[in-house]
Design a protein around this motif. Structure first.
Motif, PDB file in Angstrom:
ATOM      1  N   THR A   8    -104.575 -83.902 -17.711  1.00  0.00           N
ATOM      2  CA  THR A   8    -105.299 -82.643 -17.690  1.00  0.00           C
ATOM      3  C   THR A   8    -106.204 -82.579 -16.472  1.00  0.00           C
ATOM      4  O   THR A   8    -106.737 -83.587 -16.007  1.00  0.00           O
ATOM      5  N   THR A   9    -106.396 -81.376 -15.945  1.00  0.00           N
ATOM      6  CA  THR A   9    -107.305 -81.200 -14.808  1.00  0.00           C
ATOM      7  C   THR A   9    -108.646 -80.626 -15.243  1.00  0.00           C
ATOM      8  O   THR A   9    -109.499 -80.371 -14.411  1.00  0.00           O
ATOM      9  N   ASP A  10    -108.848 -80.414 -16.518  1.00  0.00           N
ATOM     10  CA  ASP A  10    -110.084 -79.818 -17.024  1.00  0.00           C
ATOM     11  C   ASP A  10    -110.920 -80.905 -17.702  1.00  0.00           C
ATOM     12  O   ASP A  10    -110.645 -81.302 -18.824  1.00  0.00           O
ATOM     13  N   PHE A  11    -111.936 -81.369 -16.989  1.00  0.00           N
ATOM     14  CA  PHE A  11    -112.801 -82.418 -17.521  1.00  0.00           C
ATOM     15  C   PHE A  11    -114.219 -81.900 -17.800  1.00  0.00           C
ATOM     16  O   PHE A  11    -115.160 -82.674 -17.873  1.00  0.00           O
ATOM     17  N   ARG A  12    -114.358 -80.579 -17.939  1.00  0.00           N
ATOM     18  CA  ARG A  12    -115.695 -80.007 -18.098  1.00  0.00           C
ATOM     19  C   ARG A  12    -116.363 -80.460 -19.388  1.00  0.00           C
ATOM     20  O   ARG A  12    -117.563 -80.723 -19.416  1.00  0.00           O
ATOM     21  N   ASP A  13    -115.603 -80.541 -20.444  1.00  0.00           N
ATOM     22  CA  ASP A  13    -116.200 -80.897 -21.738  1.00  0.00           C
ATOM     23  C   ASP A  13    -116.337 -82.398 -21.926  1.00  0.00           C
ATOM     24  O   ASP A  13    -117.210 -82.859 -22.666  1.00  0.00           O
ATOM     25  N   GLN A  14    -115.465 -83.152 -21.266  1.00  0.00           N
ATOM     26  CA  GLN A  14    -115.479 -84.600 -21.436  1.00  0.00           C
ATOM     27  C   GLN A  14    -115.085 -85.259 -20.118  1.00  0.00           C
ATOM     28  O   GLN A  14    -113.903 -85.355 -19.791  1.00  0.00           O
ATOM     29  N   PRO A  35     -99.295 -73.220  -8.096  1.00  0.00           N
ATOM     30  CA  PRO A  35    -100.689 -72.855  -8.378  1.00  0.00           C
ATOM     31  C   PRO A  35    -100.857 -71.879  -9.542  1.00  0.00           C
ATOM     32  O   PRO A  35    -101.967 -71.727 -10.068  1.00  0.00           O
ATOM     33  N   LEU A  36     -99.778 -71.230  -9.950  1.00  0.00           N
ATOM     34  CA  LEU A  36     -99.858 -70.283 -11.057  1.00  0.00           C
ATOM     35  C   LEU A  36     -99.785 -70.968 -12.416  1.00  0.00           C
ATOM     36  O   LEU A  36    -100.011 -70.329 -13.446  1.00  0.00           O
ATOM     37  N   ASN A  37     -99.451 -72.255 -12.426  1.00  0.00           N
ATOM     38  CA  ASN A  37     -99.457 -72.999 -13.678  1.00  0.00           C
ATOM     39  C   ASN A  37    -100.888 -73.190 -14.158  1.00  0.00           C
ATOM     40  O   ASN A  37    -101.810 -73.359 -13.361  1.00  0.00           O
ATOM     41  N   ARG A  38    -101.061 -73.156 -15.452  1.00  0.00           N
ATOM     42  CA  ARG A  38    -102.360 -73.409 -16.056  1.00  0.00           C
ATOM     43  C   ARG A  38    -102.302 -74.711 -16.836  1.00  0.00           C
ATOM     44  O   ARG A  38    -101.227 -75.136 -17.267  1.00  0.00           O
ATOM     45  N   PRO A  39    -103.438 -75.383 -17.039  1.00  0.00           N
ATOM     46  CA  PRO A  39    -103.418 -76.614 -17.837  1.00  0.00           C
ATOM     47  C   PRO A  39    -102.803 -76.370 -19.213  1.00  0.00           C
ATOM     48  O   PRO A  39    -103.026 -75.335 -19.834  1.00  0.00           O
TER      49      PRO A  39
END
Length: 384
Positions: free
Chosen positions: A209-215, A311-315
């Motif tokens: 995952t590229t979203d580490f905002r919460d953890q 780039p249009l892909n989302r996590p």
């Protein structure tokens, strides 16, 4: 969305033109005294091109491919090619589990055929009849005999098309999914979008995952991410040009079969579990079957579309269906912590690191992959 039978049949004049181009190939000289240090070794490429022109029997390869049942179906306004191998099972044995296998790049449906045979005919391959699968092997949009999707090529969009193929065209109520590379992303999206129909998912290229905002990443996870970035710095040139100038590259590769072959084998050597020796893992005719399919369909350029649209892909959102990972033995996944995968696969039931079989694992180690799939899906067959 009905399916019609299809056979691969390349016209003689297309093969004649290919051979003519091959025998007139102009080769470069190496930029480094160490073989493969600066890309494809010119000497090895020359040998492969010579075999392609004078030794490779496409008609034999074509006949072998046509021993599988091929179909075409129109889904969402585009043609989809797929192999549909129905299970061989004795009377009285349980109904087979439908399973869709998705390849990656620079690969093709050919990657999955040896595994498909083992899964559809377990008894014929020394396994239990109760482990039989109905196997579906599609060609990704824009690859070989599948047309590009309308609109952007994202992993999610392909998952939507595959869901329509499995449930609408083929009429399956429940099915499992397997894939690596692009196919791994598609497989994860199938699990995320359709938990009611997808029995479970199995991947070989683990998601990060590229979203580490919460953890924020742990120290172990950050060490892996740093190592991955360092590896990408040495390997990512191919990706940068396909992401930013795909049509420029495609113009060269669509006109030169030797150039096309060089582009493909660079990744077959780098990403497979061959220890840097391409032909220790891949026999020449296998490599040339894949290259010929790209050439005769003229689809190397459209296979780049998924890079241009990357780039249009989302996590991938949380995948709650049962999941399995048989981790690819390639540099990009060396040292990948299980915890990174569990950030997305919330019901990870099977984690395996066999230490063999790289980016094209189903092609490289079909027996291993078939065993892993049987093991993971066995307890899920009665679910739902």
């Amino acid at each position: 969305m009905t399916a019609t039978a299809f056979r691969i049949s390349v016209p003689d004049d297309v093969l004649d033109d290919l051979r003519s181009r091959l025998v007139r190939t102009r080769f470069t000289t190496a930029s480094d005294t160490t073989a493969w240090a600066a890309g494809v070794d010119p000497g090895q490429l020359r040998d492969l091109v010579d075999h392609w022109a004078h030794g490779f029997d496409w008609r034999a390869a074509e006949a072998a491919l046509n021993t599988f049942p091929h179909y075409l179906a129109e889904i969402a306004g585009a043609r989809v090619h797929f192999v549909h191998l129905r299970a061989e099972r004795p009377a009285g044995t349980p109904a087979p589990l439908p399973l869709v296998l998705t390849h990656g790049w620079p690969s093709s449906f050919v990657e999955m055929l040896a595994v498909a045979r083992r899964l559809a005919d377990p008894v014929g391959h020394g396994a239990d009849a109760a482990d039989a699968f109905d196997v579906v092997v599609p060609s990704l949009p824009g690859f070989l005999y599948s047309e590009p999707v309308r609109g952007p090529f994202t992993r999610r969009r392909v998952a939507e098309v595959w869901h329509a193929l499995m449930t609408g065209t083929l009429g399956y109520d429940r099915f499992g999914a397997f894939g690596g590379d692009i196919g791994g992303g598609v497989t994860q999206w199938l699990g995320a979008l359709y938990p009611g129909e997808v029995t479970g998912i199995h991947i070989t290229s683990a998601v990060v995952t590229t979203d580490f905002r919460d953890q924020p990443p742990t120290a172990e996870e950050q060490a892996y991410l740093d190592a991955l970035a360092a590896y990408d710095a040495t390997d990512g040139g191919y990706s940068e040009i396909m992401c930013t100038r795909p049509d420029t590259l495609a113009a060269a590769l669509a006109d030169s079969p030797a150039g096309l072959l060089a582009w493909i084998i660079d990744k077959y050597r780098e990403w497979s579990d061959c220890g840097g020796d391409l032909e220790s893992q891949w026999d020449r005719d296998t490599i040339l079957t894949v290259a010929t399919l790209y050439w005769v369909t003229g689809t190397i350029g459209s296979s780049f579309q998924q890079y241009y649209h990357y780039p249009l892909n989302r996590p991938v959102p949380a995948v709650t269906v049962p999941a399995a990972v048989t981790l690819s033995h390639e540099p990009a996944y060396a040292g990948l912590p299980r915890s990174l995968t569990e950030r997305v696969l919330t019901d990870l039931r099977h984690w395996s690191t066999p230490g063999r079989g790289g980016h094209f694992m189903a092609h490289e180690e079909p027996e291993q992959v078939a065993d892993e799939l049987r093991t993971f899906f066995r307890p899920l067959r009665s679910d739902g």
